[in-house]
Write an enzyme that holds these catalytic residues in place. Structure first.
Site, short mmCIF file in Angstrom:
data_model
loop_
_atom_site.label_atom_id
_atom_site.label_comp_id
_atom_site.label_asym_id
_atom_site.label_seq_id
_atom_site.Cartn_x
_atom_site.Cartn_y
_atom_site.Cartn_z
N GLU A 52 3.22 -5.48 13.59
CA GLU A 52 2.12 -5.57 14.54
C GLU A 52 1.54 -6.99 14.49
OE1 GLU A 52 -1.09 -2.90 13.62
OE2 GLU A 52 -1.96 -3.05 15.63
N ARG A 94 0.83 -1.22 0.00
CA ARG A 94 0.00 0.00 0.00
C ARG A 94 0.85 1.25 0.00
NH1 ARG A 94 -2.81 -3.60 3.26
NH2 ARG A 94 -1.60 -2.81 5.00
P1 AMP Z 1 4.18 -1.55 11.69
O1 AMP Z 1 5.45 -2.18 11.24
O2 AMP Z 1 3.65 -2.16 12.95
O3 AMP Z 1 4.30 -0.04 11.81
O4 AMP Z 1 3.09 -1.88 10.61
C1 AMP Z 1 3.01 -1.14 9.49
C2 AMP Z 1 2.56 -1.91 8.31
O5 AMP Z 1 1.50 -2.81 8.58
C3 AMP Z 1 2.07 -0.94 7.32
O6 AMP Z 1 2.63 -1.30 6.08
C4 AMP Z 1 0.58 -1.08 7.31
O7 AMP Z 1 0.11 -1.19 6.01
C5 AMP Z 1 0.27 -2.34 8.07
N1 AMP Z 1 -0.64 -2.17 9.22
C6 AMP Z 1 -0.31 -2.41 10.51
N2 AMP Z 1 -1.34 -2.23 11.32
C7 AMP Z 1 -2.35 -1.83 10.55
C8 AMP Z 1 -3.72 -1.48 10.82
N3 AMP Z 1 -4.23 -1.51 12.06
N4 AMP Z 1 -4.49 -1.11 9.78
C9 AMP Z 1 -3.97 -1.08 8.52
N5 AMP Z 1 -2.71 -1.42 8.21
C10 AMP Z 1 -1.91 -1.80 9.21
#
Ligand code: AMP
Length: 177
Positions: A102, A65
């Site tokens: 996450e 995305r």
């Molecule tokens: P992070 O590494 O935890 O910051 O996760 C970021 C990546 O996971 C991004 O590329 C987002 O597209 C996706 N992502 C994580 N959590 C969400 C969420 N609650 N809603 C949408 N996309 C998420």
């Protein structure tokens, strides 16, 4: 820290999907924003206004995305795009960095010849959650000795404190939850 509260109205175009892709995750779905010509244009233009005149050389965007917003911003700024992809997708020689997400763990890659030393780059993704993904992208850009001018997201999930993980870099998000 730079927040831009004026983009609050764009939240109307973010759909909340509970328990996707796993139970307990509230997924922030940006597809309604992408579908709406005015909302999409406004989001991209807000980034472009912020970064015009910053003498950027490229946008570094994260699969998948992140590509959507990153490519649109790069095109509007008339600069190039560098993809950061999941392991095994980039065809030429790569550097690799591991990241914790996450919801899982992953390895991200960048082409070794994607950036020259001291090139000024903007890093982009759609959502800042824990910051694990972007942290790996920052390390990849740094391995190419690029200058990270700022890191930008459409959405920031502030409770997860991803910003702290990305210290000392400048972070910008259009919309915060
Ligand atoms: P992070 O590494 O935890 O910051 O996760 C970021 C990546 O996971 C991004 O590329 C987002 O597209 C996706 N992502 C994580 N959590 C969400 C969420 N609650 N809603 C949408 N996309 C998420």
């Amino acid at each position: 820290m730079s927040h831009d509260g004026q983009a609050e109205h764009l939240k109307r175009y973010i759909r909340d999907v509970p328990d996707f892709p796993k139970p307990g995750i509230l997924f922030r779905d940006i597809t309604p924003l992408l579908r709406d010509r005015q909302a999409f244009d406004e989001a991209i233009e807000r980034f472009a206004q912020r970064y015009r005149g910053q003498q950027l050389d490229a946008v570094v965007a994260i699969e998948s995305r992140g590509f959507v917003v990153g490519a649109a911003v790069a095109s509007r700024l008339k600069i190039g795009l560098v993809p950061v992809r999941k392991r095994g997708k980039l065809p030429h020689r790569t550097h690799q960095e591991r990241c914790t997400l996450e919801y899982g763990e992953d390895v991200l890659e960048i082409h070794q010849d994607a950036l020259a030393a001291d090139e000024r780059v903007l890093l982009m993704d759609d959502v800042l959650a824990t910051g694990g993904t972007m942290g790996a992208a920052v390390r990849l850009a740094q391995r190419l000795q690029a200058q990270v001018v700022e890191i930008a997201f459409l959405l920031e999930l502030t409770a997860l404190q991803g910003r702290q993980k990305l210290t000392p870099h400048q972070i910008f998000s259009l919309v915060q939850y």
